[in-house]
Design a protein around this motif. Structure first.
Motif, short mmCIF file in Angstrom:
data_model
loop_
_atom_site.label_atom_id
_atom_site.label_comp_id
_atom_site.label_asym_id
_atom_site.label_seq_id
_atom_site.Cartn_x
_atom_site.Cartn_y
_atom_site.Cartn_z
N LEU A 167 -3.63 5.09 0.98
CA LEU A 167 -3.86 3.86 0.81
C LEU A 167 -2.45 4.49 2.17
O LEU A 167 -1.60 2.80 2.45
CB LEU A 167 -3.09 3.84 -0.60
N ILE A 199 -3.97 2.63 4.94
CA ILE A 199 -3.82 0.98 5.16
C ILE A 199 -2.84 0.72 5.71
O ILE A 199 -2.66 -0.49 6.51
CB ILE A 199 -4.68 0.82 4.35
N ASP A 246 -8.74 -4.83 4.32
CA ASP A 246 -7.93 -3.92 2.83
C ASP A 246 -8.65 -3.64 1.50
O ASP A 246 -9.24 -2.61 1.36
CB ASP A 246 -6.30 -3.55 3.18
N PRO A 289 0.84 -1.45 0.43
CA PRO A 289 -0.28 -0.05 -0.16
C PRO A 289 0.84 0.76 0.05
O PRO A 289 0.48 1.91 -0.26
CB PRO A 289 -0.72 -0.02 1.44
N ASN A 306 -1.94 -1.70 8.67
CA ASN A 306 -1.56 -3.07 9.10
C ASN A 306 -0.17 -2.78 9.41
O ASN A 306 -0.36 -3.41 10.48
CB ASN A 306 -0.88 -2.44 7.61
N VAL A 309 -12.23 -1.94 1.90
CA VAL A 309 -11.65 -0.63 1.95
C VAL A 309 -11.45 0.16 0.60
O VAL A 309 -12.65 0.55 0.02
CB VAL A 309 -10.41 -0.49 2.79
#
Length: 229
Positions: free
Chosen positions: A138, A141, A182, A85, A145, A185
């Motif tokens: 992004l 994300i 993810d 991402p 993570n 999303v």
């Protein structure tokens, strides 16, 4: 097999393999998931039968097999949901720098059959803002993570370093978010953006979603190679 199809199938297989590896703590599946990434990156030179690509895959296979019982293997599995991402976020964000054309402005310019500079001012502003939004989402994300990967148990980064996190999440929950949700999303953002776009710009020639996808494909490989640079 068509290279694009092979890459698509390998890309679809990765989150399933990665999630199965995290949920079952199976090092063989973890090794297979990481090998899948190598194959995604090298699918074109492999199809072209380049010796270097085949040797790289053979070496990666041997290394990952040898690492099956290494504590490093589960940690490596934490990295792709963070790095990928961020890489795509950087790909969007770099086109917002002075002197560059926002990525989505370039794509919409192709759909409109004009240079990005010739887009109508509202569309130009919208595509710049949408490029910025994708970069932010992004990057967020990837950061989520990373944070979840740090506190995950039993294979999170802090646990592997010998520390007990104050707050923890089960490994399977981290994996569900990083390897499955993810994509949800991103898909939700695409769907909401599409609804907003057809409301703001009802006169655009790609109003229906199937037509929009067909027009994207019709732009051709040369256009997409130029956009990727």
């Amino acid at each position: 097999m068509n290279v694009a199809l092979a890459r698509l199938l390998l890309s679809a297989a990765y989150p399933l393999l990665a999630h199965a590896a995290s949920a079952t703590h199976d090092p063989r599946l973890a090794a297979l998931a990481l090998l899948d990434i190598v194959l995604i990156l090298l699918v074109l030179p492999l199809a072209q039968r380049r010796a270097g690509a085949w040797l790289t895959v053979a070496g990666a296979t041997a290394l990952l097999w040898w690492m099956q019982h290494s504590v490093l293997l589960p940690v490596l599995l934490l990295l792709p949901p963070v790095l990928f991402p961020w890489l795509v976020a950087w790909w969007f964000a770099r086109t917002l720098l002075p002197g560059r054309v926002p990525l989505i402005s370039r794509i919409v310019g192709g759909l409109e059959g004009c240079a990005p500079a010739d887009l109508a001012p509202p569309l130009k502003s919208y595509t710049r803002g949408l490029t910025r939004l994708w970069a932010i989402v992004l990057a967020g994300i990837g950061l989520a993570n990373l944070l979840l990967g740090i506190i995950a148990v039993p294979d999170g980064l802090l646990v592997r370093l010998g520390y007990t996190p104050v707050v923890t999440v089960p490994q399977v929950m981290w994996s569900l978010f990083a390897n499955m949700l993810d994509y949800g999303v991103a898909g939700l953002l695409m769907a909401v953006e599409y609804l907003v776009r057809i409301r703001l710009f009802p006169d655009r020639p790609y109003r229906s979603f199937p037509q929009f996808i067909r027009r994207l494909g019709a732009l051709g490989p040369a256009f997409w190679r130029d956009v990727m640079r």
